[in-house]
Design an enzyme around this catalytic site. Structure first.
Site, mmCIF file in Angstrom:
data_model
loop_
_atom_site.group_PDB
_atom_site.id
_atom_site.type_symbol
_atom_site.label_atom_id
_atom_site.label_comp_id
_atom_site.label_asym_id
_atom_site.label_seq_id
_atom_site.Cartn_x
_atom_site.Cartn_y
_atom_site.Cartn_z
ATOM 1 N N VAL A 15 0.581 -7.337 3.066
ATOM 2 C CA VAL A 15 2.007 -7.508 3.353
ATOM 3 C C VAL A 15 2.252 -8.762 4.185
ATOM 4 O O VAL A 15 3.205 -9.508 3.930
ATOM 5 C CB VAL A 15 2.569 -6.258 4.061
ATOM 6 C CG1 VAL A 15 4.046 -6.455 4.390
ATOM 7 C CG2 VAL A 15 2.394 -5.022 3.177
ATOM 8 N N GLU A 131 12.379 -1.349 8.012
ATOM 9 C CA GLU A 131 12.734 -1.045 6.615
ATOM 10 C C GLU A 131 11.503 -0.907 5.729
ATOM 11 O O GLU A 131 11.442 -0.055 4.846
ATOM 12 C CB GLU A 131 13.654 -2.132 6.059
ATOM 13 C CG GLU A 131 14.162 -1.869 4.654
ATOM 14 C CD GLU A 131 15.115 -0.689 4.579
ATOM 15 O OE1 GLU A 131 14.759 0.303 3.906
ATOM 16 O OE2 GLU A 131 16.183 -0.761 5.190
ATOM 17 N N VAL A 134 9.224 2.670 5.053
ATOM 18 C CA VAL A 134 9.565 3.805 4.188
ATOM 19 C C VAL A 134 9.928 3.294 2.799
ATOM 20 O O VAL A 134 10.866 2.513 2.637
ATOM 21 C CB VAL A 134 10.742 4.616 4.763
ATOM 22 C CG1 VAL A 134 11.116 5.748 3.802
ATOM 23 C CG2 VAL A 134 10.394 5.178 6.134
ATOM 24 N N GLY A 136 8.692 1.171 0.667
ATOM 25 C CA GLY A 136 8.485 -0.214 0.247
ATOM 26 C C GLY A 136 9.763 -1.001 0.076
ATOM 27 O O GLY A 136 10.526 -1.213 1.018
ATOM 28 N N GLU A 192 -6.663 4.424 -2.082
ATOM 29 C CA GLU A 192 -7.684 3.865 -1.203
ATOM 30 C C GLU A 192 -9.042 4.500 -1.489
ATOM 31 O O GLU A 192 -9.139 5.558 -2.121
ATOM 32 C CB GLU A 192 -7.303 4.115 0.261
ATOM 33 C CG GLU A 192 -5.956 3.545 0.667
ATOM 34 C CD GLU A 192 -5.963 2.035 0.767
ATOM 35 O OE1 GLU A 192 -7.068 1.445 0.848
ATOM 36 O OE2 GLU A 192 -4.877 1.435 0.757
ATOM 37 N N ASP A 203 0.702 10.535 4.478
ATOM 38 C CA ASP A 203 1.518 9.332 4.334
ATOM 39 C C ASP A 203 2.979 9.704 4.066
ATOM 40 O O ASP A 203 3.893 9.154 4.695
ATOM 41 C CB ASP A 203 0.975 8.474 3.193
ATOM 42 C CG ASP A 203 1.827 7.254 2.915
ATOM 43 O OD1 ASP A 203 1.709 6.266 3.656
ATOM 44 O OD2 ASP A 203 2.619 7.287 1.954
ATOM 45 N N LYS A 207 6.612 9.159 6.548
ATOM 46 C CA LYS A 207 7.895 8.621 6.099
ATOM 47 C C LYS A 207 9.012 9.654 6.257
ATOM 48 O O LYS A 207 10.142 9.304 6.624
ATOM 49 C CB LYS A 207 7.776 8.167 4.650
ATOM 50 C CG LYS A 207 6.775 7.023 4.474
ATOM 51 C CD LYS A 207 6.409 6.800 3.013
ATOM 52 C CE LYS A 207 5.298 5.784 2.865
ATOM 53 N NZ LYS A 207 4.831 5.645 1.472
ATOM 54 N N GLY A 304 3.157 -2.115 -1.914
ATOM 55 C CA GLY A 304 2.668 -3.353 -2.499
ATOM 56 C C GLY A 304 3.149 -4.572 -1.741
ATOM 57 O O GLY A 304 4.082 -4.521 -0.941
#
Length: 430
Positions: A15, A131, A134, A136, A192, A203, A207, A304
């Site tokens: 990222v 932002e 949560v 992407g 992963e 995960d 969120k 991503g």
């Protein structure tokens, strides 16, 4: 604000690299939209010598990201290191305490420390934006905090993990089992090497904790979430779901009821006609219900490099414009500490799959266990006969209580004719 907004980026992984590329590629567009240029003035990463395909000329390099957070020339610190504790927390807390705006895509950090960090940001008069934490590239945070600001939100739910959605979609399309599809997802880079956070629901729970605080104006409370992953979902459950008119999705669900907050992440059967049932593959979706707007749903790429970098850039633009909103939509000191609604108080319909010996009286015994807990059956499936052999039996119930269902399942599992632990999946209506 005038002049370039000077940004420090802590973490140059997927990222972080994507953000730097976005600023380099769309720099003139960003400047047009916020009235000032965005300048990556400092960076920090583990390996300075690694070729990241980025032009970082002119940016100060910090071996220690906490030192970057203290850089007096920076206006904003972007934390993209990850993890709820350790250096990521120290970077964010240090930057906020120093009066710097912070942008992060770190859902674990916000889920565990969001309330405390929001209070620091408020005390210092700076922004804590997240932002990218949560869903992407989906503007889930802006939708809840700004788009629905005129509503009392009554319920939020979502497909919040693309790995799980990909696995469940592929299992349905191919008829393969969980383990085989997980292996494929790892080879494709969707999962992963250690997939536990994804497939065990952690995960998604991170969120959900964040959007619950936004939706209901309460403190972030990750520990209050009931969490169940998808490891036990089998190909046969997915096939039966299709036959019964459902799709299986891992959902995060939150609602306020009786003065308490219900938060849960688990596999759900949703009707095929529900919009969220059509969200497939690695896509995410967030569905919300407001008292004036009614029901809305947004969907898109949930992770991503490019989608998450896009979300981080949106936060940076807000800061560059001088737009400053409370971290969770209201003052951090006004966030309520609400009790947790126990899972035992949940009510809904249920799918049950049993493996039993095919002999007279078995179904009567199962029916008695349900009857004694006041559970009504809507439908039952049993295919063929195999006297003395194991056969699957599928039952769909009418709405009942979780506590009643737990007692009935314990009684059914104790039957000598029941050959394995009954499988139960909650049914969610849109």
């Amino acid at each position: 604000m005038t002049g370039a907004m000077k940004i420090g980026v802590a973490g140059l992984g997927t990222v972080g690299g994507g953000l730097c590329r976005l600023i380099e590629t769309n720099g003139s567009l960003l400047a047009q939209r916020c009235g000032r240029s965005l300048l990556v003035s400092a960076v920090s990463a583990r390996d300075r010598r690694k070729d990241r395909g980025l032009s970082l000329e002119g940016a100060r390099w910090y071996e220690d990201p906490v030192s970057l957070a203290k850089d007096p020339e920076l206006d904003v610190v972007v934390e993209l290191i990850g993890g709820s504790e350790g250096v990521a927390y120290e970077v964010v807390a240090t930057a906020l305490s120093a009066g710097k705006h912070v942008v992060t895509a770190n859902k674990a950090l916000i889920a565990h420390h969001g309330t405390a960090l929001a209070r620091i940001a408020e005390e210092k008069g700076v922004t804590l934006a997240y932002e990218g934490a949560v869903a992407g590239g989906i503007p889930a945070i802006k939708t809840l905090r700004e788009g629905l600001a005129g509503n009392r939100v009554t319920r939020v739910q979502g497909i919040l993990n693309g790995t799980c959605n990909y696995i469940l979609t592929t299992m349905r399309e191919t008829g393969r089992e969980f383990g085989e599809v997980l292996d494929e997802a790892q080879k494709l880079g969707y999962a992963e090497a250690d997939p536990s956070f994804d497939v065990d629901g952690v995960d998604a729970a991170h969120k959900l904790a964040i959007i619950t605080a936004l939706a209901f104006g309460c403190e972030v409370d990750f520990d209050a979430i009931q969490v169940e992953g998808i490891r036990r979902v089998s190909a046969i459950d997915i096939a039966y779901a299709e036959e019964l008119g459902f799709r299986i999705k891992l959902l995060g669900i939150a609602q306020r009821r009786n003065g308490a907050i219900e938060q849960r992440v688990h596999p759900c059967m949703v009707p095929k006609s529900a919009p969220i049932a059509s969200v497939e593959g690695v896509f995410n979706a967030v569905h919300a219900e407001g008292d004036f707007v009614g029901r809305i749903m947004i969907e898109g790429a949930g992770a991503g490099e490019r989608p998450t970098a896009s979300a981080v850039a949106a936060d940076l633009l807000d800061i560059a414009r001088g737009a400053q909103l409370p971290t969770f939509g209201i003052s951090a000191t006004a966030l309520e500490s609400l009790p947790t609604l126990p899972m035992a108080e949940h009510r809904g319909a249920y799918y049950l799959r049993l493996l039993v010996v095919d002999r007279p009286g078995v179904i009567a015994d199962v029916a008695a266990a349900l009857r004694d807990e006041d559970i009504s059956v809507e439908a039952m499936l049993q295919r063929g006969r195999a006297p003395g052999e194991a056969v699957p039996v599928v039952i769909v119930t009418h709405e009942t209580g979780e506590a009643q269902m737990a007692k009935a399942l314990a009684r059914i599992e104790a039957l000598k004719s029941c050959l394995e632990t009954p499988r139960m999946i909650r049914i969610e209506q849109p």
